[in-house]
Design an enzyme around this catalytic site. Structure first.
Site, PDB file in Angstrom:
ATOM      1  N   ASP A 291      25.775 -13.786   2.418  1.00 56.61           N
ATOM      2  CA  ASP A 291      24.852 -13.874   1.165  1.00 56.61           C
ATOM      3  C   ASP A 291      23.022 -14.593   2.259  1.00 56.61           C
ATOM      4  OD1 ASP A 291      23.196 -13.420  -1.138  1.00 56.61           O
ATOM      5  OD2 ASP A 291      24.522 -15.053  -2.037  1.00 56.61           O
ATOM      6  N   GLU A 325      15.110 -14.622  -2.907  1.00 54.05           N
ATOM      7  CA  GLU A 325      15.794 -14.214  -3.984  1.00 54.05           C
ATOM      8  C   GLU A 325      16.731 -14.819  -4.717  1.00 54.05           C
ATOM      9  OE1 GLU A 325      19.764 -12.814  -5.986  1.00 54.05           O
ATOM     10  OE2 GLU A 325      19.191 -13.869  -4.010  1.00 54.05           O
ATOM     11  N   HIS A 423      27.500 -18.112  -2.181  1.00 57.52           N
ATOM     12  CA  HIS A 423      26.759 -19.970  -2.803  1.00 57.52           C
ATOM     13  C   HIS A 423      27.814 -21.052  -2.573  1.00 57.52           C
ATOM     14  CE1 HIS A 423      23.820 -18.063  -6.181  1.00 57.52           C
ATOM     15  NE2 HIS A 423      24.187 -17.856  -5.175  1.00 57.52           N
TER      16      HIS A 423
END
Length: 456
Positions: A291, A325, A423
């Protein structure tokens, strides 16, 4: 007349067969090139391990911008930076979290991390009794009388019965995004949010929160799923349990940054643009490999692959690495704004932001005729494991282009492992499988080729 009709049908059928054969050959060439001589994994290794965490406004984000621009200069016709102002939040010193007064177990350390955008507690920390809730309705029922001066613990897990883990994530993430402000309405002094993880883990998942206007901003942390289970059990045994947490995060004025854009010009319709994209920023806890380092290198690889196989696109293929983002979407918003100001014509926009796992297909947010046309290409893509074209959606960064009636496509890999890493400190390069990543890059290039050849 009948003979002329038959002749037309015969010739047209031959043309279609020839076009299909060309498409099959080109798509196989794309996959063969990527799976034998791809560069996506090599690029990701550098981005993840040499640059690492890339939170907006950080030195890592600035280094990533510079590296991406220089890398794309090797295979794009042109590369440029698009300025954008981004939030600048800094985590600060290591967070501390613990239960302080368990009669049975004494002091118990808990695995926590501050949520992105949270205010900090400072050195004094926050100590208070804990109230556990599953949702905002329970919070409302408890009211100010039961919440004033306490820490609210939001403990709603992702729904394990949802096969699509992104659906499960969507069903739980509101407590992270809005929970702190909802708790503050009733006088809470802090918020603890169960991590958005699909399994029991001993490390927390960060992520952004959104403070509501005109409501006190209280500090908020994520707690690992394992410790969320433990805290919930302890609260059932000892209702007067107290929790202490300490965070040192700060928000500074917006910082200058950039989207990084590279393209190869179309040979027949250069004014028509097909975007392939990922987001360059990551959270600060890890290398941001899945990510969204994976999505960035896959998008870059699309234009590199076309150059490598000697394919000259009819339309302009543009790779966009958006900034911010994770905690603002400023890059995607700015890109769409500049596109509208320049009156650019986007034929399609594609985003990869679901990790570098095994490709399954593509999501679509597009008119019915466009969806039907793409589904008609399934026989060309199914041999490569791309079978799922039924889910709606595009991507967060390309979302603002929907206002310009641009069809949106999201790269769709297998989702079962994504929320183990999302995350967290565990989102590192060693968690990415080379072949899966390369398959994804080739899949994006294959769909981009078909859109370029046949339009929408």
């Amino acid at each position: 007349m009948q003979k002329l009709t038959l002749l037309f049908i015969f010739c047209f059928s031959g043309y279609l067969l020839q076009a299909q054969n060309q498409d099959e050959a080109t798509i196989k060439k794309i996959f063969d090139q990527e799976l034998t001589n791809g560069k996506s994994y090599q690029m990701l290794e550098y981005l993840a391990t040499k640059i690492g965490a890339r939170l907006s406004g950080s030195p890592g984000a600035a280094a990533a911008v510079d590296w991406t621009r220089h890398t794309m200069l090797d295979f794009a016709d042109s590369v440029w930076l698009q300025p954008v102002k981004v939030p600048h939040w800094v985590r600060g010193a290591q967070e501390i979290g613990k239960v302080t007064n368990s009669r049975k177990r004494g002091t118990i350390d808990m695995s926590i991390c501050a949520l992105g955008g949270s205010v900090g507690t400072g050195a004094a920390g926050v100590t208070a009794n804990v109230v556990e809730v599953k949702n905002f309705d329970e919070l409302k029922q408890l009211g100010q009388r039961n919440i004033q001066g306490k820490i609210v613990f939001f403990n709603r897990p992702m729904d394990a019965t949802k096969i699509n883990t992104f659906t499960a994530y969507s069903g739980a993430v509101d407590q992270r995004a809005s929970g702190p402000s909802e708790a503050a309405k009733y006088g809470a002094v802090g918020a603890i949010i169960r991590s958005m993880g699909s399994t029991l883990e001993d490390y927390p998942h960060t992520g952004g929160l959104r403070y509501a206007p005109n409501i006190p901003q209280i500090p908020a942390v994520a707690i690992s799923t394992k410790d969320a289970e433990l805290l919930s059990r302890l609260l059932k045994e000892e209702r007067d349990l107290q929790f202490y947490f300490e965070t040192h995060c700060q928000t500074f004025p917006d910082a200058p940054s950039f989207n990084v854009i590279g393209e190869i010009k179309g040979s027949l319709h250069p004014e028509e643009i097909i975007v392939v994209s990922g987001h360059l920023d990551s959270w600060d806890l890890s290398q941001g490999a899945h990510d969204d380092g994976a999505g960035c290198v896959q998008a870059m690889e699309v234009i590199r692959l076309f150059k490598a196989i000697g394919y000259k696109p009819l339309r302009t293929i543009r790779a966009v690495m958006y900034m911010n983002e994770e905690n603002g979407l400023r890059g995607g918003i700015e890109y769409a704004k500049q596109s509208e100001l320049k009156k650019e014509k986007h034929l399609a926009a594609m985003e990869s932001d679901r990790g570098g796992f095994t490709p399954r297909g593509f999501t679509m947010s597009a008119p019915e005729n466009v969806v039907a046309k793409v589904k008609a290409w399934k026989p060309l893509l199914e041999p490569f494991g791309l079978t799922d074209f039924d889910q709606q959606g595009g991507g967060a960064d390309i979302g603002p282009l929907a206002n310009q009636n641009v069809p949106l496509f999201g790269f769709l890999p297998d989702s079962q492992r994504y929320f183990n890493y999302h995350h967290t400190k565990e989102d590192t390069f060693d968690k990415v499988n080379q072949r899966e990543l390369e398959f994804g890059a080739a899949a994006m290039a294959a769909l981009t080729y078909l859109i370029d050849q046949h339009g929408l």
